[in-house]
Scaffold this motif. Structure first.
Motif, mmCIF file in Angstrom:
data_model
loop_
_atom_site.group_PDB
_atom_site.id
_atom_site.type_symbol
_atom_site.label_atom_id
_atom_site.label_comp_id
_atom_site.label_asym_id
_atom_site.label_seq_id
_atom_site.Cartn_x
_atom_site.Cartn_y
_atom_site.Cartn_z
ATOM 1 N N ILE A 1 -2.699 -5.008 -4.608
ATOM 2 C CA ILE A 1 -2.142 -4.433 -3.387
ATOM 3 C C ILE A 1 -2.197 -5.491 -2.301
ATOM 4 O O ILE A 1 -3.237 -6.110 -2.060
ATOM 5 C CB ILE A 1 -2.924 -3.185 -2.940
ATOM 6 C CG1 ILE A 1 -2.801 -2.074 -3.990
ATOM 7 C CG2 ILE A 1 -2.410 -2.678 -1.591
ATOM 8 C CD1 ILE A 1 -3.497 -0.789 -3.607
ATOM 9 N N GLY A 2 -1.079 -5.718 -1.654
ATOM 10 C CA GLY A 2 -1.008 -6.682 -0.558
ATOM 11 C C GLY A 2 0.086 -6.290 0.405
ATOM 12 O O GLY A 2 0.709 -5.236 0.265
ATOM 13 N N ALA B 1 -3.097 -3.942 5.018
ATOM 14 C CA ALA B 1 -4.457 -3.551 4.640
ATOM 15 C C ALA B 1 -4.439 -2.203 3.929
ATOM 16 O O ALA B 1 -3.876 -1.229 4.425
ATOM 17 C CB ALA B 1 -5.333 -3.484 5.877
ATOM 18 N N ALA B 2 -5.057 -2.143 2.751
ATOM 19 C CA ALA B 2 -5.148 -0.895 1.989
ATOM 20 C C ALA B 2 -6.453 -0.188 2.325
ATOM 21 O O ALA B 2 -7.505 -0.818 2.395
ATOM 22 C CB ALA B 2 -5.084 -1.181 0.495
ATOM 23 N N PRO C 1 0.798 -1.238 0.000
ATOM 24 C CA PRO C 1 0.000 0.000 0.000
ATOM 25 C C PRO C 1 0.823 1.277 0.000
ATOM 26 O O PRO C 1 0.425 2.264 -0.644
ATOM 27 C CB PRO C 1 -0.832 -0.119 1.278
ATOM 28 C CG PRO C 1 -0.960 -1.587 1.514
ATOM 29 C CD PRO C 1 0.351 -2.169 1.060
ATOM 30 N N ARG D 1 -14.302 -5.160 -2.150
ATOM 31 C CA ARG D 1 -12.972 -4.921 -2.717
ATOM 32 C C ARG D 1 -11.979 -4.467 -1.645
ATOM 33 O O ARG D 1 -10.782 -4.768 -1.726
ATOM 34 C CB ARG D 1 -13.049 -3.853 -3.803
ATOM 35 C CG ARG D 1 -13.722 -4.302 -5.097
ATOM 36 C CD ARG D 1 -13.652 -3.186 -6.126
ATOM 37 N NE ARG D 1 -14.359 -3.496 -7.349
ATOM 38 C CZ ARG D 1 -13.864 -4.241 -8.340
ATOM 39 N NH1 ARG D 1 -12.643 -4.747 -8.227
ATOM 40 N NH2 ARG D 1 -14.573 -4.469 -9.429
ATOM 41 N N ALA D 2 -12.467 -3.735 -0.657
ATOM 42 C CA ALA D 2 -11.595 -3.223 0.398
ATOM 43 C C ALA D 2 -11.303 -4.265 1.470
ATOM 44 O O ALA D 2 -10.434 -4.059 2.319
ATOM 45 C CB ALA D 2 -12.214 -1.987 1.040
ATOM 46 N N TRP E 1 -4.285 -10.868 0.231
ATOM 47 C CA TRP E 1 -3.650 -11.077 1.537
ATOM 48 C C TRP E 1 -2.794 -12.336 1.490
ATOM 49 O O TRP E 1 -3.140 -13.321 0.818
ATOM 50 C CB TRP E 1 -4.713 -11.235 2.633
ATOM 51 C CG TRP E 1 -4.114 -11.673 3.952
ATOM 52 C CD1 TRP E 1 -3.622 -10.872 4.944
ATOM 53 C CD2 TRP E 1 -3.929 -13.022 4.404
ATOM 54 N NE1 TRP E 1 -3.133 -11.636 5.982
ATOM 55 C CE2 TRP E 1 -3.302 -12.961 5.672
ATOM 56 C CE3 TRP E 1 -4.206 -14.273 3.860
ATOM 57 C CZ2 TRP E 1 -2.973 -14.095 6.406
ATOM 58 C CZ3 TRP E 1 -3.873 -15.420 4.568
ATOM 59 C CH2 TRP E 1 -3.263 -15.323 5.837
ATOM 60 N N HIS F 1 -7.349 -6.212 -4.007
ATOM 61 C CA HIS F 1 -6.755 -6.407 -2.693
ATOM 62 C C HIS F 1 -6.450 -7.892 -2.511
ATOM 63 O O HIS F 1 -7.260 -8.748 -2.848
ATOM 64 C CB HIS F 1 -7.755 -5.958 -1.623
ATOM 65 C CG HIS F 1 -7.132 -5.347 -0.424
ATOM 66 N ND1 HIS F 1 -7.871 -4.858 0.633
ATOM 67 C CD2 HIS F 1 -5.839 -5.133 -0.076
ATOM 68 C CE1 HIS F 1 -7.065 -4.374 1.545
ATOM 69 N NE2 HIS F 1 -5.829 -4.523 1.135
ATOM 70 N N ILE G 1 -8.349 2.410 -2.863
ATOM 71 C CA ILE G 1 -8.950 1.578 -3.900
ATOM 72 C C ILE G 1 -9.940 2.393 -4.728
ATOM 73 O O ILE G 1 -9.934 2.352 -5.965
ATOM 74 C CB ILE G 1 -9.623 0.349 -3.254
ATOM 75 C CG1 ILE G 1 -8.563 -0.523 -2.573
ATOM 76 C CG2 ILE G 1 -10.400 -0.459 -4.280
ATOM 77 C CD1 ILE G 1 -9.132 -1.629 -1.706
ATOM 78 N N GLN H 1 -9.996 -8.175 2.654
ATOM 79 C CA GLN H 1 -8.873 -8.976 2.184
ATOM 80 C C GLN H 1 -9.350 -10.134 1.301
ATOM 81 O O GLN H 1 -8.544 -10.931 0.832
ATOM 82 C CB GLN H 1 -8.060 -9.507 3.370
ATOM 83 C CG GLN H 1 -7.065 -8.494 3.930
ATOM 84 C CD GLN H 1 -7.731 -7.237 4.471
ATOM 85 O OE1 GLN H 1 -8.639 -7.288 5.289
ATOM 86 N NE2 GLN H 1 -7.278 -6.089 4.002
#
Length: 542
Positions: free
Chosen positions: A300-301, A304-305, A273, A354-355, A325, A323, A310, A357
């Motif tokens: 993105i990993g 947490a973003a 992020p 989407r936000a 994890w 996203h 996003i 994981q």
């Protein structure tokens, strides 16, 4: 009993290497050098040089199971080490160049590295820990920023006289291929050994459309370093599918990455992020400077973003962010936040999904447990520690360390505190060591951080626990503002008030120039607690 009989075909990385030459020989590997020039090679070159490397290492006495360490940036030479070393039957061990020399000496000694391959630009770092590592017998130097002169064997000179082909041995698919070490935020770093089988299975699932979704026509940019958690398996997935791969070298600042993405028409990029926060801020400043129309997917990993990140990429620049994890111990992919058409989510629910994981990729199972180790309901509210299992999830650490992280019934205890909703979407609320316990109630620092970073003046925010004389712990927020922006503590408090219970709101706000980070780019909250953990107690005592 009826039993199926299948061909005994070992799942080893040698297959990927052979496939690269046979079917994707003309596919390109692009490397950005330290001087920002671009070097171009092909997958046929990759096979040829991996063969030369295998010959050279064998001549130096490297045998099956021996560890070959790398201290390198993301470049084509590192990629040939990723394949040539395991195909020989040895084990590639990526050293994280962002670690302290004391940690590097511990890790190289613990892994019993026999040979190390070092970028010339990283020799000053190597010299700081080399005297403490007695197991290393040979040092090979890649002249990434100039000629090699006496600090070790010249990597290119070593490979030059070797044959272009190597009779790679038939390997046991369960033999070790790579070792990666955890970041060591609590105690010494621990080694995770990846087998050929685990990497091959991980690669096949990663390439699935609803996982990372690689395809032959992609141009892949691994921003995540190749010295961190196998670069999330991206190099292997690119080679397996025949995707063109672009390697950024040491230039990981937002402007350099955007220049590279636009110039090479990158279609897929992945990083942590903090990288994407910087890229989004620069795109917002100069929305027409870079043509990113080729970019179909970013991942993105690593941490947490925030949803604002996003949404910002999608709504302001038309770039889809996925996203994901994972951990070093999960090889590393565990979950991906893909939308499922069967759920029929509205736009708000889609952004929330989407936000998150995401939910596990095939062959990975998840559950979360309470303090009594009993599984919790998937209600989207119950918070507990995430546990996972699967064919590429570690079942132990190198040397048998950290046995308490592995349950008797076969699950790995991740240390992440999460909720899981009825559809299986997992959301990280904290790390177990970072969770804030105020008056007996848990407070999610991640939720507060995400909300703070949705404020237009806030670039980054880290919320951590500070000691409190009455409540035990209370949240403090460390905030970095966007360039040229201002905001008061009261305004931040008002921004959070409608979203959270009163006891969740930070006790105070600290405005910092930068937030300390781990070697992998995550917020280092232990450092914040060390610096500011007694702030509230001092205020209370007058």
């Amino acid at each position: 009993m009826l039993a199926g009989r299948m061909m005994d075909y070992p799942l080893t990385l040698t297959h990927f290497l052979d496939r690269a030459r046979t079917y994707h020989a003309r596919c390109e590997i692009v490397t950005q050098n330290p001087d920002r020039t671009l070097a171009r090679a092909t997958y046929a070159d990759l096979h040829r040089r991996a063969s030369k490397l295998a010959h050279a290492l064998a001549r130096l006495g490297v045998r099956a199971g021996d560890r070959v360490a790398t201290l390198c940036w993301n470049h084509a030479r590192h990629l040939e080490l990723y394949l040539g070393v395991p195909a020989l039957g040895a084990v590639v061990h990526t050293l994280n160049l962002r670690l302290h020399p004391n940690e590097l000496s511990y890790i190289a000694s613990h892994a019993e590295d026999k040979v190390i391959v070092v970028d010339r630009s990283l020799l000053p770092l190597f010299r700081k820990f080399a005297p403490q590592v007695r197991c290393i017998q040979r040092v090979l130097v890649i002249g990434d920023d100039g000629p090699v002169d006496g600090d070790g064997l010249d990597y290119e000179a070593l490979l030059a006289p070797e044959p272009d082909d190597f009779d790679f041995p038939r390997l046991d698919e369960r033999s070790a291929a790579m070792i990666c070490y955890t970041s060591g935020t609590t105690g010494n770093p621990k080694g995770v050994v990846y087998s050929h089988r685990s990497i091959v299975l991980h690669t096949l699932v990663s390439c699935m459309h609803d996982a990372l979704g690689f395809r032959e026509s992609d141009v892949v940019l691994p921003v995540v370093p190749m010295f961190h958690a196998m670069a999330w398996g991206l190099p292997y997935a690119a080679v397996a599918t025949g995707a063109r791969i672009v390697l950024p070298g040491p230039h990981l600042d937002p402007a350099s990455l955007l220049d590279l993405m636009a110039r090479e028409r990158v279609t897929f990029a992945a990083g942590v992020p903090t990288i994407w926060l910087g890229i989004l801020a620069l795109l917002d400043e100069h929305p027409k400077r870079w043509d990113l129309s080729s970019l179909r997917s970013t991942v993105i990993g690593g941490a947490a973003a925030p949803p604002s990140l996003i949404d910002g990429f999608l709504s302001r620049h038309g770039i889809e962010v996925t996203h994901a994890w994972g951990m070093t111990e999960t090889n590393p992919l565990g979950t991906v936040a893909r939308l499922r058409s069967s759920l029929g989510l509205d736009p708000a629910a889609s952004l929330a999904a989407r936000a998150s994981q995401g939910f596990p990729v095939p062959l990975v199972d998840q559950r979360h447990v309470g303090p009594d180790d009993r599984p919790l309901p998937w209600d989207g509210e119950s918070m507990g520690e995430l546990e996972v299992r699967g064919p590429w999830v570690a079942s132990s650490y190198l040397g048998g360390e950290g046995e308490d992280r592995f349950t008797k019934d076969g699950w790995f205890k991740t240390g992440d505190v999460v909720t899981i909703d009825a559809a299986g979407y997992m959301r990280i609320t904290d790390r177990a060591k970072d969770v804030i316990k105020s008056g007996g109630e848990w407070i999610s620092s991640v939720a507060l951080e995400n909300a703070l970073m949705s404020h237009p003046a806030v670039l980054e925010a880290a919320v951590f626990a500070a000691r409190h004389p009455i409540w035990g712990e209370r949240p403090l927020a460390a905030v970095v503002l966007r360039q040229g922006k201002t905001v008061s503590k009261d305004e931040l408090h008002a921004h959070l008030e409608p979203r959270f219970a009163k006891y969740w709101l930070p006790e105070d706000y600290l405005f910092l120039e930068r937030i300390p980070r781990t070697s992998t780019g995550k917020f280092l909250k232990s450092k914040l607690r060390e610096q500011f953990g007694d702030l509230l107690e001092k205020k209370a005592s007058g």
